[in-house]
Design an enzyme around this catalytic site. Structure first.
Site, PDB file in Angstrom:
ATOM      1  CE  LYS A   1      -2.553   0.258   3.669  1.00 40.99           C
ATOM      2  NZ  LYS A   1      -3.228   0.879   4.788  1.00 40.99           N
TER       3      LYS A   1
ATOM      4  CB  CYS B   1      -1.104  12.707  -4.730  1.00 40.92           C
ATOM      5  SG  CYS B   1      -1.048  11.048  -4.104  1.00 40.92           S
TER       6      CYS B   1
ATOM      7  CB  VAL C   1      -6.820   2.873 -14.604  1.00 41.28           C
ATOM      8  CG1 VAL C   1      -6.757   3.001 -16.111  1.00 41.28           C
ATOM      9  CG2 VAL C   1      -7.906   1.851 -14.217  1.00 41.28           C
ATOM     10  CG  ASN C   2      -4.988   5.142  -8.551  1.00 45.99           C
ATOM     11  OD1 ASN C   2      -5.851   4.681  -7.803  1.00 45.99           O
ATOM     12  ND2 ASN C   2      -3.822   5.562  -8.115  1.00 45.99           N
ATOM     13  CB  THR C   3      -9.979   4.433  -7.967  1.00 43.94           C
ATOM     14  OG1 THR C   3      -9.381   5.535  -7.300  1.00 43.94           O
ATOM     15  CG2 THR C   3      -9.604   3.146  -7.264  1.00 43.94           C
TER      16      THR C   3
ATOM     17  N   GLY D   1      -6.650  -5.749  -7.815  1.00 45.45           N
ATOM     18  CA  GLY D   1      -6.941  -5.009  -6.595  1.00 45.45           C
ATOM     19  C   GLY D   1      -8.201  -5.496  -5.914  1.00 45.45           C
ATOM     20  CB  THR D   2     -11.738  -4.442  -6.403  1.00 44.87           C
ATOM     21  OG1 THR D   2     -11.375  -3.057  -6.425  1.00 44.87           O
ATOM     22  CG2 THR D   2     -13.078  -4.589  -5.734  1.00 44.87           C
TER      23      THR D   2
HETATM   24  C1  LIG Z   1      -9.120   0.215  -0.715  1.00 44.40           C
HETATM   25  C2  LIG Z   1      -8.199   0.603  -1.829  1.00 44.40           C
HETATM   26  C3  LIG Z   1      -6.987   1.224  -1.524  1.00 44.40           C
HETATM   27  C4  LIG Z   1      -6.117   1.617  -2.549  1.00 44.40           C
HETATM   28  N1  LIG Z   1      -4.913   2.189  -2.235  1.00 44.40           N
HETATM   29  C5  LIG Z   1      -4.046   2.509  -3.227  1.00 44.40           C
HETATM   30  C6  LIG Z   1      -2.748   3.017  -2.918  1.00 44.40           C
HETATM   31  O1  LIG Z   1      -2.342   3.130  -1.750  1.00 44.40           O
HETATM   32  N2  LIG Z   1      -1.955   3.390  -3.954  1.00 44.40           N
HETATM   33  C7  LIG Z   1      -2.352   3.239  -5.273  1.00 44.40           C
HETATM   34  O2  LIG Z   1      -1.586   3.573  -6.177  1.00 44.40           O
HETATM   35  N3  LIG Z   1      -3.553   2.702  -5.581  1.00 44.40           N
HETATM   36  C8  LIG Z   1      -4.399   2.344  -4.597  1.00 44.40           C
HETATM   37  N4  LIG Z   1      -5.610   1.791  -4.909  1.00 44.40           N
HETATM   38  C9  LIG Z   1      -5.968   1.588  -6.329  1.00 44.40           C
HETATM   39  C10 LIG Z   1      -5.744   0.146  -6.776  1.00 44.40           C
HETATM   40  O3  LIG Z   1      -4.391  -0.250  -6.629  1.00 44.40           O
HETATM   41  C11 LIG Z   1      -6.174  -0.048  -8.245  1.00 44.40           C
HETATM   42  O4  LIG Z   1      -5.425   0.836  -9.057  1.00 44.40           O
HETATM   43  C12 LIG Z   1      -7.644   0.208  -8.493  1.00 44.40           C
HETATM   44  O5  LIG Z   1      -8.429  -0.235  -7.413  1.00 44.40           O
HETATM   45  C13 LIG Z   1      -8.139  -0.464  -9.789  1.00 44.40           C
HETATM   46  O6  LIG Z   1      -7.913  -1.857  -9.785  1.00 44.40           O
HETATM   47  P1  LIG Z   1      -9.036  -2.924  -9.295  1.00 44.40           P
HETATM   48  O7  LIG Z   1     -10.289  -2.617 -10.057  1.00 44.40           O
HETATM   49  O8  LIG Z   1      -8.459  -4.277  -9.596  1.00 44.40           O
HETATM   50  O9  LIG Z   1      -9.213  -2.691  -7.828  1.00 44.40           O
HETATM   51  C14 LIG Z   1      -6.483   1.390  -3.911  1.00 44.40           C
HETATM   52  C15 LIG Z   1      -7.703   0.748  -4.205  1.00 44.40           C
HETATM   53  C16 LIG Z   1      -8.541   0.353  -3.193  1.00 44.40           C
HETATM   54  C17 LIG Z   1      -9.821  -0.357  -3.558  1.00 44.40           C
END
Ligand SMILES: Cc1cc2nc3c(=O)[nH]c(=O)nc-3n(C[C@H](O)[C@H](O)[C@H](O)COP(=O)(O)O)c2cc1C
Length: 307
Positions: A49, A134, A195-197, A269-270
């Site tokens: 994380k 960020c 991608v990020n979220t 991730g999720t």
């Molecule tokens: C609870 C949570 C915490 C996350 N924390 C981070 C983080 O600390 N740094 C980061 O780059 N992305 C973070 N993400 C984004 C995920 O790494 C990922 O990019 C995003 O959820 C899309 O992938 P997924 O659909 O497989 O979850 C976080 C996502 C979730 C759900």
């Protein structure tokens, strides 16, 4: 530990991966918490994380919300800080045998540089993933990830101090991904991940208040997969450095789709929230897909989309 399936073994900017499926940042804590449930050494890799210069307490609850096809979160990048991570978590991670990436974030370019400087003094990491989604508080809160010049600034500064490969994690919250991908590449990034979220909002119509404590959150999970795939495909066509794809991956075939779109490896991730072993299952399913499709190795899928 499971034997290595040679068809799945691959490499990412010189880092050897047993398979191309990596646990994504924020979905797997510092990894070591899952040691008893998951054979961590069998993972393709794991991204811990996000780490900051100093510890961060995070956002008010509720921080997570399940939606129809995914999840909204606003954890607020809670973490113990880079120094405590290096002292308390990294020694156990270093023994795993899986590639461990440190996800790094900050609110000014010097924050990113300082975190990497701290981590450079310690063994056990394969590379860095810079979370540039960020706000830059020195530039009026503009996101590093939405401005090619700010992306370039942070990547160049980190590259000056990093011995290990630097992967830059891009945000999907932009109108065009190519300028950001190119900015990362031309500033020396060794890879990009995306991608990020997606910035999102859920409202409770009875109270008329957001369902997430911090107000807005980030949408992840199966709902975002088609948009993530499109962005990965566009980014991979724009740059020569490797691309790591993620967003809603839950099965081996999902992973195959990202590889076909141009990703060298994928992150999950999720899906780890409902099954902490999901990354291992997805890697095994990808192996099955390769056998059924008579594809000799994972690298033979990469970028084979017929557009
Ligand atoms: C609870 C949570 C915490 C996350 N924390 C981070 C983080 O600390 N740094 C980061 O780059 N992305 C973070 N993400 C984004 C995920 O790494 C990922 O990019 C995003 O959820 C899309 O992938 P997924 O659909 O497989 O979850 C976080 C996502 C979730 C759900």
């Amino acid at each position: 530990m499971n034997p290595i399936d040679p068809a799945l073994a691959t490499s990412l900017c010189g880092i050897r991966l047993r398979n191309p499926v990596i646990a994504a940042a924020g979905a797997f804590g510092y990894g070591v918490e899952f040691e008893k449930q998951v054979d961590l050494g069998a993972l393709g890799g794991l991204v811990v994380k996000g780490l900051s210069r100093e510890p961060i307490a995070g956002n008010p609850a509720p921080r997570l919300l399940e939606t129809e096809a995914g999840m909204i979160n606003s954890v607020g990048l809670q973490n113990i800080g880079a120094r405590a991570f290096a002292r308390e978590k990294l020694p156990a991670l270093a023994r795993l045998g899986a590639a461990v990436f440190a996800n790094v974030f900050g609110y000014a370019t010097e924050d990113y540089v300082e975190v990497v400087r701290i981590l450079e003094d310690h063994e056990g990491l394969a590379g860095y993933e810079l979370n540039v989604s960020c706000p830059n508080t020195q530039h009026g809160g503009i996101y590093f990830s939405s401005d090619p010049a700010l992306t370039s600034e942070v990547v160049s500064a980190v590259k000056r101090v990093a011995r290990r490969p630097v992967m830059v994690k891009l945000s999907p919250n932009v109108s065009a991904i190519e300028p950001l991908a190119l900015a990362a590449e031309s500033s020396g990034a060794d890879a990009i991940s995306l991608v990020n979220t997606f910035i999102a909002l859920a409202i409770d119509p009875h109270t008329r208040r957001p369902r997430i404590g911090a107000g807005f959150g980030g949408l992840s999970g199966p709902a975002i997969k088609p948009i993530a795939l499109r962005l990965v495909c566009q980014a991979a066509r724009a740059v020569k450095i490797p691309v790591v794809g993620l967003g809603g991956i839950a099965t081996g075939e999902d992973a195959a789709e990202f590889l076909i779109a141009g990703a060298t490896a994928v992150e999950v991730g999720t899906a780890l929230f409902w099954d902490p072993r999901a990354a291992l299952r997805i890697a095994a399913e990808l192996g099955g897909f390769l056998r059924r499709e008579k594809v000799a190795s994972v690298s033979q899928l990469v970028g084979t989309i017929q557009l």
